[in-house]
Enzyme design. Structure first.
Site, mmCIF file in Angstrom:
data_model
loop_
_atom_site.group_PDB
_atom_site.id
_atom_site.type_symbol
_atom_site.label_atom_id
_atom_site.label_comp_id
_atom_site.label_asym_id
_atom_site.label_seq_id
_atom_site.Cartn_x
_atom_site.Cartn_y
_atom_site.Cartn_z
ATOM 1 N N CYS A 73 28.098 118.312 -10.790
ATOM 2 C CA CYS A 73 29.596 118.552 -10.256
ATOM 3 C C CYS A 73 30.464 119.458 -11.530
ATOM 4 O O CYS A 73 30.985 120.465 -11.037
ATOM 5 C CB CYS A 73 30.404 117.320 -10.286
ATOM 6 S SG CYS A 73 29.579 115.936 -9.581
ATOM 7 N N ASP A 74 30.029 119.270 -12.527
ATOM 8 C CA ASP A 74 31.193 119.728 -13.590
ATOM 9 C C ASP A 74 30.610 120.658 -14.591
ATOM 10 O O ASP A 74 31.041 121.476 -15.671
ATOM 11 C CB ASP A 74 31.659 118.704 -14.490
ATOM 12 C CG ASP A 74 32.713 117.720 -13.505
ATOM 13 O OD1 ASP A 74 33.043 118.002 -12.637
ATOM 14 O OD2 ASP A 74 32.446 116.505 -13.928
ATOM 15 N N CYS A 89 28.774 113.429 -14.283
ATOM 16 C CA CYS A 89 28.166 114.443 -13.537
ATOM 17 C C CYS A 89 28.031 115.646 -13.769
ATOM 18 O O CYS A 89 28.887 116.552 -13.537
ATOM 19 C CB CYS A 89 28.907 114.137 -12.081
ATOM 20 S SG CYS A 89 28.137 115.141 -10.652
#
Ligand code: NAP
Length: 312
Positions: free
Chosen positions: A137-138, A134
């Site tokens: 997200c990261d 992701c």
């Protein structure tokens, strides 16, 4: 808990649209949202192909607005996931991960899919601490660092462009020398590569993730020369496709490579082999995995469920 007319499982574009239509039809649906409310689209950095949303919202923003639309119709939303779905005497039982058992006359399965991982050596060791699926997200943690994106589809190319945009030193590793993504994305990728913002490693198969305390690189093999090398990196983003989320259906109906097969009824396109079970979105569609298609099929599933209930 009371017997419901319809329970929608999944809160992505398919599930939310099904819930809106079912609510407007007076079916008082319950929406089982799963643990990732809004589904996998929430993890997309930008959506450029949702008709009308020409400000290109993030996937999170788009799903927040869809969920708000669902709430407007007073749909009850349950933040839990279904472990097993069974059917007896025309009634479905949804055995929830939280222990509760819900019952309904009809069910709309809109559980989408989850990121697939490569399953190569070193992956388990660094997954969550260097390896992610992701980028939105990261990606932030890798702003000034080296990252490798693996894959050659829409997700891989979108992720590579997103990470390069964050300032990460981005490499893209793909096992072929052509991409399966939309042309607009290939054009953007080629232009970023031409400007030196993304380095392309084509016809390279990932073999292993290597490192000591932390991830240090990906061992890759050139599919033409057979030569192996290690591409040094601080982070890896895998974008190698998705697997449908259908584990809860085992024993209820036969799946097709993990996807829910539709019965092929031209009058009720989302019907499955199980009476009263309808399927919408990516979970039933290996071909057109697009948010707008998922939303459209969510509408169809709600109409099909409404018709099914009216015939009982
Ligand atoms: P995808 O289209 O299935 O692409 C997966 C990529 O991973 C492919 O390039 C594939 O290589 C590669 N791959 C698979 N297994 C591999 C392995 N073992 N080793 C190395 N590489 C491997 O998946 P996706 O990009 O996640 O997209 C999934 C669906 O969502 C698609 O239908 C896509 O169109 C849709 N989507 C749409 C958008 C959008 O509309 N903007 C955004 C994201 C996703 P090969 O090409 O060689 O098979």
């Amino acid at each position: 808990m009371a017997l419901r007319n319809v329970i929608v499982i999944g809160s992505g574009p398919a599930g939310c649209t099904a819930a809106i239509y079912a609510a407007r039809a007076g079916l008082e649906p319950l929406l089982v949202a799963g643990l990732l409310q809004g589904g996998q689209l929430t993890q997309s950095s930008g959506v450029e192909n949702w008709p009308g949303a020409h400000h290109f919202p993030s996937g999170f923003e788009l799903m927040e607005s869809l969920l708000e639309h669902v709430r407007k119709f007073d749909v009850e939303i349950l933040q839990d996931s279904v472990s097993t779905l069974t059917r007896e005497d025309g009634v479905f039982s949804l055995h929830m991960a939280g222990g509760e058992v819900l019952t309904a006359r009809s069910v709309i399965a809109a559980t989408g899919s989850s990121a697939r991982y490569l399953g190569i050596p070193g992956e388990d060791r660094f997954r969550g601490s260097g390896i992610s699926a992701c980028a939105t997200c990261d990606g932030f943690f890798f702003r000034k660092k080296r990252v490798v994106v693996i894959g050659g589809g829409n997700t891989a190319v979108t992720d590579a462009l997103y990470l390069a945009g964050l300032g990460a030193k981005t490499s893209l590793v793909h096992r072929r020398n052509e991409f399966r993504c939309e042309k607009i994305l290939t054009d953007k990728l080629m232009s970023a590569a031409g400007e030196g913002r993304i380095s392309l490693h084509l016809s390279k198969v990932p073999l292993e993730f290597v490192g000591g305390e932390s991830l240090e690189g990906v061992r890759i093999r050139d599919t033409v020369t057979g030569e192996e090398s290690v591409l040094a990196t601080d982070g890896v983003f895998e974008a190698v496709g998705h697997v449908p989320n259908t584990g809860y259906l085992e024993g209820l109906l036969e799946l097709d490579r993990g996807y829910i097969p539709l019965a092929g009824d031209p009058e009720h396109a989302t019907a499955t082999a199980v009476p009263g079970l309808f399927a919408a979105g990516d979970v039933a569609n290996a071909r057109y995995q697009q948010a707008v298609v998922a939303a459209g099929s969510g509408c169809m599933a709600a109409l099909d469920a409404e018709h099914y209930l009216s015939m009982l």
